[in-house]
Design an enzyme around this catalytic site. Structure first.
Site, mmCIF file in Angstrom:
data_model
loop_
_atom_site.group_PDB
_atom_site.id
_atom_site.type_symbol
_atom_site.label_atom_id
_atom_site.label_comp_id
_atom_site.label_asym_id
_atom_site.label_seq_id
_atom_site.Cartn_x
_atom_site.Cartn_y
_atom_site.Cartn_z
ATOM 1 N N ASN A 1 -4.662 5.022 16.127
ATOM 2 C CA ASN A 1 -5.434 4.360 15.132
ATOM 3 C C ASN A 1 -5.478 2.522 15.220
ATOM 4 O O ASN A 1 -5.188 1.942 15.235
ATOM 5 C CB ASN A 1 -4.846 4.847 13.890
ATOM 6 N N CYS B 1 -1.312 5.730 10.224
ATOM 7 C CA CYS B 1 -0.334 5.236 10.755
ATOM 8 C C CYS B 1 -0.876 3.929 11.225
ATOM 9 O O CYS B 1 -1.911 4.070 11.842
ATOM 10 C CB CYS B 1 0.325 6.221 11.728
ATOM 11 N N CYS C 1 -0.084 -2.562 16.034
ATOM 12 C CA CYS C 1 0.125 -2.043 14.052
ATOM 13 C C CYS C 1 -0.138 -3.640 13.148
ATOM 14 O O CYS C 1 -0.565 -4.449 13.655
ATOM 15 C CB CYS C 1 1.143 -2.047 13.859
ATOM 16 N N GLY D 1 6.425 -2.267 6.750
ATOM 17 C CA GLY D 1 7.501 -2.722 6.602
ATOM 18 C C GLY D 1 8.538 -1.832 7.264
ATOM 19 O O GLY D 1 8.408 -1.023 7.885
ATOM 20 N N GLU D 2 9.792 -2.418 7.622
ATOM 21 C CA GLU D 2 10.506 -1.985 8.206
ATOM 22 C C GLU D 2 11.802 -1.328 7.513
ATOM 23 O O GLU D 2 12.532 -2.021 6.706
ATOM 24 C CB GLU D 2 11.405 -2.900 8.843
ATOM 25 N N CYS E 1 3.386 8.451 0.932
ATOM 26 C CA CYS E 1 4.068 7.571 2.183
ATOM 27 C C CYS E 1 4.148 6.386 1.610
ATOM 28 O O CYS E 1 3.191 5.565 0.696
ATOM 29 C CB CYS E 1 2.569 7.163 3.515
ATOM 30 N N SER F 1 11.115 6.602 9.002
ATOM 31 C CA SER F 1 10.952 6.126 10.225
ATOM 32 C C SER F 1 11.089 4.281 10.514
ATOM 33 O O SER F 1 10.830 3.512 10.076
ATOM 34 C CB SER F 1 8.997 5.935 10.224
ATOM 35 N N SER G 1 10.398 4.976 15.715
ATOM 36 C CA SER G 1 9.572 4.978 16.583
ATOM 37 C C SER G 1 9.629 4.379 17.781
ATOM 38 O O SER G 1 10.017 3.334 18.549
ATOM 39 C CB SER G 1 8.671 3.900 16.138
ATOM 40 N N LEU G 2 9.422 5.202 18.724
ATOM 41 C CA LEU G 2 9.762 5.708 20.177
ATOM 42 C C LEU G 2 8.535 4.805 21.233
ATOM 43 O O LEU G 2 9.049 3.296 21.847
ATOM 44 C CB LEU G 2 10.344 6.167 21.259
ATOM 45 N N ASN G 3 7.485 4.688 21.229
ATOM 46 C CA ASN G 3 6.257 4.384 21.591
ATOM 47 C C ASN G 3 6.265 3.831 22.845
ATOM 48 O O ASN G 3 5.152 3.762 23.585
ATOM 49 C CB ASN G 3 5.801 3.703 20.272
ATOM 50 N N GLU H 1 0.642 -1.487 -0.305
ATOM 51 C CA GLU H 1 -0.226 -0.267 0.059
ATOM 52 C C GLU H 1 1.059 1.275 0.125
ATOM 53 O O GLU H 1 1.600 0.793 1.204
ATOM 54 C CB GLU H 1 -1.131 -0.038 1.175
HETATM 55 N N1 SAH Z 1 8.550 0.643 10.227
HETATM 56 C C1 SAH Z 1 8.690 1.523 10.851
HETATM 57 C C2 SAH Z 1 7.868 2.344 10.040
HETATM 58 C C3 SAH Z 1 6.310 2.283 10.137
HETATM 59 S S1 SAH Z 1 6.005 3.754 10.133
HETATM 60 C C4 SAH Z 1 8.803 2.026 12.416
HETATM 61 O O1 SAH Z 1 7.954 1.675 13.407
HETATM 62 O O2 SAH Z 1 9.130 3.584 11.993
HETATM 63 C C5 SAH Z 1 4.842 3.216 10.744
HETATM 64 C C6 SAH Z 1 4.197 4.343 12.699
HETATM 65 O O3 SAH Z 1 3.073 4.808 13.160
HETATM 66 C C7 SAH Z 1 5.288 4.411 13.540
HETATM 67 O O4 SAH Z 1 6.023 4.872 14.115
HETATM 68 C C8 SAH Z 1 4.532 3.318 14.424
HETATM 69 O O5 SAH Z 1 5.651 3.221 15.792
HETATM 70 C C9 SAH Z 1 3.350 4.331 13.845
HETATM 71 N N2 SAH Z 1 2.132 3.334 14.045
HETATM 72 C C10 SAH Z 1 1.957 1.348 13.727
HETATM 73 N N3 SAH Z 1 0.614 1.472 14.016
HETATM 74 C C11 SAH Z 1 -0.413 2.548 15.008
HETATM 75 C C12 SAH Z 1 -1.667 2.393 15.324
HETATM 76 N N4 SAH Z 1 -1.632 1.598 15.124
HETATM 77 N N5 SAH Z 1 -1.753 3.760 15.417
HETATM 78 C C13 SAH Z 1 -1.707 4.966 15.297
HETATM 79 N N6 SAH Z 1 0.030 5.426 14.601
HETATM 80 C C14 SAH Z 1 0.732 3.611 14.807
#
Ligand code: SAH
Length: 383
Positions: free
Chosen positions: A317, A360, A144, A188-189, A130, A218, A241-243, A95
């Site tokens: 999301n 995202c 995710c 993907g990463e 994107c 990212s 992506s810290l989270n 996508e």
């Molecule tokens: N694999 C990479 C690239 C993906 S970027 C990475 O992890 O950074 C996607 C971004 O969306 C990341 O920052 C991830 O933390 C965020 N993300 C993933 N799932 C999400 C969700 N359900 N809601 C909001 N953000 C999300």
């Protein structure tokens, strides 16, 4: 249709194309003409390359094919975001998302990473694309949707560039491309497909004509690749992506943290060589009652203290199969306020295209969603 026995031209470098020309007994500049036709003009077959002799074109056709990925379907969000299902030669698909600017939703597209938003004048009309770097994903982040697919395969450099070429073609975007931003934040990463990702970046800069300063990648935090990335002469901006603000929460949400924990990740972030006025971006998905308390916000401030960075908050999301909740808006604002009051530039990424699963963490092959009866059906169009 791509012929599997032939080598795909899309994805080859100027150097490789020049060698092909020379091997065919043509002058070296024919390689440059091929390069321009493939990337700048984004042609979809060798027949369209009219400045090459028929004889040379026939020689090319015997060994090579030129095929842009196919846009198989297109979903239109109420907010103007478009989600594309892009079909690849082997039947897999990924996508890509198109997010137009100018509707006040810029903060939702990820491209603000590292930019001095305060000083930048209001952006003119443009868009952020994107793109995906892999079919599926191996990382299994708990919030995710792409994780649910599992990892299918890496994309080639040509398939990464091809998503952009196909979307630009579908949108009928012509040169110059100075209003198009690009974020490697799809499925993907990117840092687990590092060589192809970087080759794609170089082709996009030298061939397609996108500026590296308008690109952001990212990563989940593949620490050795962050060090490599810092040494690249041509590179997008970096978002991490810290989270979560501590290892206990992060390891629960993101299994990769057990391999490279926050100490290692923040070590790489601190050593990352930033360019003038460049900032790192830390992305932080807010999950209700999991990582969104006042104490978590204070922990986050300490964790990133001393880095030249900004924070992008993303309220979860939601998606089918994800057992986590989006925090209520008041909790999101309270979290943001604590960071801002501590002097951390903090932005809330507005969800783009949530109604069509384009936001995202919502990218998951559409057909999979439809098959399980979960498609929102909003604005589905066939391409
Ligand atoms: N694999 C990479 C690239 C993906 S970027 C990475 O992890 O950074 C996607 C971004 O969306 C990341 O920052 C991830 O933390 C965020 N993300 C993933 N799932 C999400 C969700 N359900 N809601 C909001 N953000 C999300």
């Amino acid at each position: 249709m791509a012929d599997g026995s032939k080598t795909e031209l899309l994805g080859l470098s100027l150097h490789e194309l020049t060698r092909i020309a020379q091997e065919a007994g043509e002058p070296a500049y024919r390689g440059r003409q091929l390069f321009e036709a493939i990337y700048r003009q984004r042609l979809d077959s060798t027949e369209e390359i009219s400045n090459l002799s028929r004889g040379f074109r026939q020689q090319i056709d015997e060994r090579f094919s030129l095929t842009l990925p196919k846009i198989e379907s297109k979903f239109t969000s109420r907010d103007g975001t478009l989600r594309y299902l892009v079909g690849l030669a082997d039947g897999e698909s990924v996508e890509a998302v198109w997010m137009p600017h100018g509707d006040g939703g810029e903060a939702g597209d990820g491209s603000e990473a590292g930019r001095e938003q305060e000083s930048e004048p209001r952006r003119r009309k443009g868009a952020t694309i994107c793109v995906s770097s892999q079919v599926g994903c191996a990382l299994d982040c708990q919030f995710c949707l792409t994780a649910l697919l599992g990892m299918k395969r890496n994309l080639t450099a040509g398939e990464i560039v091809g998503q952009i070429s196909s979307v630009l073609g579908e949108r009928q975007v012509s040169l110059p491309l100075d209003r198009v931003n690009l974020v490697f934040m799809g499925m993907g990463e990117p840092f687990l497909n590092y060589d192809n990702f970087l080759k794609a970046v170089r082709l996009l800069v030298e061939g397609v004509g996108l500026a590296e300063s308008r690109m952001t990648v990212s990563t989940v935090g593949i620490v050795p690749r962050i060090y490599d990335f810092g040494r690249e002469p041509v590179r997008p901006k970096l978002a991490i992506s810290l989270n979560a603000p501590n290892d206990e929460v992060r390891s629960r949400l993101m299994p990769i943290n057990r391999k490279w924990n926050l100490e290692k990740l923040m070590g790489a972030a601190r050593e990352f060589p930033l360019r003038i006025r460049e900032r790192l971006t830390f992305e932080y998905v807010l999950l209700n009652q999991v990582n969104d308390s006042r104490a978590h916000a204070r922990e986050l401030i300490e964790l990133i203290r001393g880095t030249r960075s900004k924070v992008n908050l993303i309220a979860l999301n939601p998606g089918p199969g994800i057992a986590l909740e989006t925090p209520p808006p008041a909790r999101v604002s309270a979290f943001q306020k604590i960071l801002i009051d501590a002097g951390v530039p903090t932005f809330l990424r507005r969800p783009r295209g949530r109604d069509i699963y384009a936001a995202c963490g919502q990218l998951k092959r559409t057909l999979g969603l439809q098959a399980s009866g979960l498609s929102t059906g909003a604005g589905v169009e066939s391409a």
